[in-house]
Write a protein that holds these residues in place. Sequence first.
Motif, short mmCIF file in Angstrom:
data_model
loop_
_atom_site.label_atom_id
_atom_site.label_comp_id
_atom_site.label_asym_id
_atom_site.label_seq_id
_atom_site.Cartn_x
_atom_site.Cartn_y
_atom_site.Cartn_z
N ASP A 28 -4.46 0.82 2.98
CA ASP A 28 -5.37 0.21 2.00
C ASP A 28 -6.35 1.24 1.45
OD1 ASP A 28 -4.38 -2.33 1.86
OD2 ASP A 28 -6.18 -3.32 2.64
N VAL A 29 -6.92 2.05 2.33
CA VAL A 29 -7.90 3.06 1.92
C VAL A 29 -7.21 4.14 1.08
CG1 VAL A 29 -9.43 4.89 2.76
CG2 VAL A 29 -9.49 2.62 3.83
N SER A 30 -6.05 4.60 1.50
CA SER A 30 -5.31 5.61 0.73
C SER A 30 -4.95 5.10 -0.66
CB SER A 30 -4.03 6.03 1.47
OG SER A 30 -4.34 6.65 2.69
N ASN A 31 -4.48 3.86 -0.74
CA ASN A 31 -4.10 3.28 -2.03
C ASN A 31 -5.31 3.08 -2.93
OD1 ASN A 31 -1.40 3.19 -1.34
ND2 ASN A 31 -1.52 1.13 -0.49
N SER A 32 -6.46 2.79 -2.32
CA SER A 32 -7.69 2.65 -3.10
C SER A 32 -8.08 3.98 -3.74
CB SER A 32 -8.82 2.14 -2.20
OG SER A 32 -10.05 2.08 -2.89
N ILE A 33 -7.91 5.09 -3.01
CA ILE A 33 -8.18 6.43 -3.56
C ILE A 33 -7.24 6.70 -4.74
CG2 ILE A 33 -8.04 8.92 -3.10
CD1 ILE A 33 -8.81 8.27 -0.17
N LYS B 140 -5.58 4.65 -6.63
CA LYS B 140 -5.79 3.74 -7.76
C LYS B 140 -7.05 4.08 -8.54
CE LYS B 140 -6.96 -1.10 -8.70
NZ LYS B 140 -7.27 -2.41 -8.08
N ASN B 141 -8.15 4.35 -7.84
CA ASN B 141 -9.45 4.52 -8.49
C ASN B 141 -9.74 5.95 -8.92
OD1 ASN B 141 -11.06 1.80 -8.23
ND2 ASN B 141 -9.97 2.06 -6.30
N ILE B 142 -9.21 6.93 -8.18
CA ILE B 142 -9.51 8.34 -8.46
C ILE B 142 -8.36 9.05 -9.15
CG2 ILE B 142 -10.08 10.56 -7.38
CD1 ILE B 142 -11.68 9.02 -5.29
N LYS B 143 -7.13 8.64 -8.82
CA LYS B 143 -5.93 9.30 -9.36
C LYS B 143 -6.00 10.83 -9.14
CE LYS B 143 -5.09 5.79 -12.92
NZ LYS B 143 -6.19 4.89 -12.54
N PRO B 144 -6.15 11.25 -7.88
CA PRO B 144 -6.35 12.68 -7.61
C PRO B 144 -5.10 13.52 -7.81
CG PRO B 144 -6.10 11.48 -5.56
CD PRO B 144 -6.11 10.44 -6.66
N ASN B 145 -5.31 14.81 -8.03
CA ASN B 145 -4.21 15.77 -8.13
C ASN B 145 -3.84 16.34 -6.76
OD1 ASN B 145 -4.17 15.51 -10.94
ND2 ASN B 145 -5.77 17.06 -11.18
N ILE B 146 -4.76 16.24 -5.82
CA ILE B 146 -4.49 16.76 -4.47
C ILE B 146 -3.74 15.70 -3.65
CG2 ILE B 146 -6.54 18.25 -4.51
CD1 ILE B 146 -7.72 16.12 -2.47
N PRO B 147 -3.05 16.10 -2.58
CA PRO B 147 -2.34 15.12 -1.74
C PRO B 147 -3.32 14.18 -1.02
CG PRO B 147 -1.61 17.37 -1.26
CD PRO B 147 -2.83 17.48 -2.11
N VAL B 148 -2.93 12.92 -0.90
CA VAL B 148 -3.67 11.91 -0.12
C VAL B 148 -2.69 11.35 0.92
CG1 VAL B 148 -4.90 9.72 -0.15
CG2 VAL B 148 -5.17 11.33 -2.05
N LYS B 149 -3.02 11.53 2.19
CA LYS B 149 -2.16 11.07 3.29
C LYS B 149 -2.88 9.97 4.06
CE LYS B 149 0.70 14.71 2.80
NZ LYS B 149 2.13 14.61 2.43
N THR B 150 -2.10 9.05 4.61
CA THR B 150 -2.67 8.07 5.54
C THR B 150 -2.61 8.63 6.95
OG1 THR B 150 -2.07 6.18 4.16
CG2 THR B 150 -2.49 5.73 6.48
N LEU B 151 -3.77 8.73 7.59
CA LEU B 151 -3.85 9.15 8.99
C LEU B 151 -4.57 8.04 9.73
CD1 LEU B 151 -3.32 11.40 11.08
CD2 LEU B 151 -5.59 12.29 10.56
N LEU B 152 -3.80 7.17 10.35
CA LEU B 152 -4.37 5.98 10.98
C LEU B 152 -5.31 6.35 12.12
CD1 LEU B 152 -1.08 3.88 11.17
CD2 LEU B 152 -3.00 3.46 9.62
N ASN B 153 -6.45 5.65 12.16
CA ASN B 153 -7.36 5.81 13.28
C ASN B 153 -6.63 5.50 14.58
OD1 ASN B 153 -9.62 6.60 11.89
ND2 ASN B 153 -10.48 4.56 11.71
N GLY B 154 -7.15 6.06 15.67
CA GLY B 154 -6.55 5.81 16.97
C GLY B 154 -7.61 5.57 18.03
N VAL B 155 -7.16 5.21 19.21
CA VAL B 155 -8.06 4.98 20.34
C VAL B 155 -7.48 5.68 21.56
CG1 VAL B 155 -6.93 2.79 20.91
CG2 VAL B 155 -9.25 3.22 21.73
#
Length: 369
Positions: free
Chosen positions: A146-151, A153-168
């Motif tokens: 959700d956070v990656s897709n929000s970036i 959609k709203n920013i349309k960056p030229n750099i890579p955006v990866k999902t790195l899920l939080n962990g415990v």
Amino acid sequence: MAKIKILHIIKSLGRGGAEMLLPETLKLHNKEKFEFHYIYFLPWKNQMVEALTEAGANVNCFEAKDNIRLILQYKKIIAYCKEQEIALIHCHLPWAGFLGRLVHKKTGLPVLYTEHNMQERYHIATKTINKLSFNSQNLAFGVSDDVSNSIKKNIKPNIPVKTLLNGVNTNSFVRTSDSKVRKELGIPDDAIVIGNVAVFRFQKRLVEWLRVINKIREENPNVYGIIVGAGPLEEEIKEEWKRLKLQNVVFFPGLKTDVKPYFEAMDIFMMSSSFEGLPVALLEAMSMECAVVSTDAGGIKEVVRNGKDGLTLPVEEWRELSEKLTILVQDIAKLKKFQKAARNRVKESFSLQRMVGELEEYYVEAVKL
């Protein structure tokens, strides 16, 4: 072989989800390969400093009273990077990100950025600066899809955006003993305890959380509550607590660095949030075998599969949380089933060991560029 020196930049080291991940990840990092430094700016938000220092970090506070002064610390950051021979900067959340991007433009040092929130939820000024500066870094992580897709959609960056899920850290967050916290608070042994760990902000909807507890207690007076944390809406939340006459039923221990004893006191972890990134407290609670009843805000739906790992419902249907809770409160066998399912879920898919391993691969790759 010389160690790769990593500098984390974050606005504060208080007890927020992003902040408390730092000492937990540090414990698992390869210290023979990496050396870790941390810079923060709000000296009164320093709850994580001791844990970081104990885990082997170099921690410094470059005091800044507001966001503009924070950005103006870029020269000190550049000097620190040269002095300490920093190889890579990892920034967390927008204002630290803005600062890191400025350092990147001035020095060419590789900068990675972790975004913990949805872009739609930021103030217009923050969103604007984020959009204008976002490409002045090497790589961005979203803590959930959700956070990656929000970036994107709203920013349309030229750099890579990866999902790195939080962990415990599932080896650390383990339920081990009878709860001392219950005894300290005077909660009966046979009570069902519903809890939350949160910063008292509007998106957590803790006033509504209290109303849910009040509702379920109409037919289940053995239900008690614990909310660990503090924040700007504390006065408003406690006014509702008093109005509902829950003073001897729901307890507010305050801000705690060590939350494990409080998870041990909880049977169920309930979240009524309107939006989230991927809440670390949720993962910790699940690792501690707390059954989950929650809205499906943000990354929560990526963690909790409704009916399998916990019980969830749409954000706007928060009032129905009391019905979901009743299912578990009145069926102890089902409660125990979901407690085990919660821990199994994080062990299989959200371990911190997995997250740290992926992160170190990205660090090595970025330094080689």
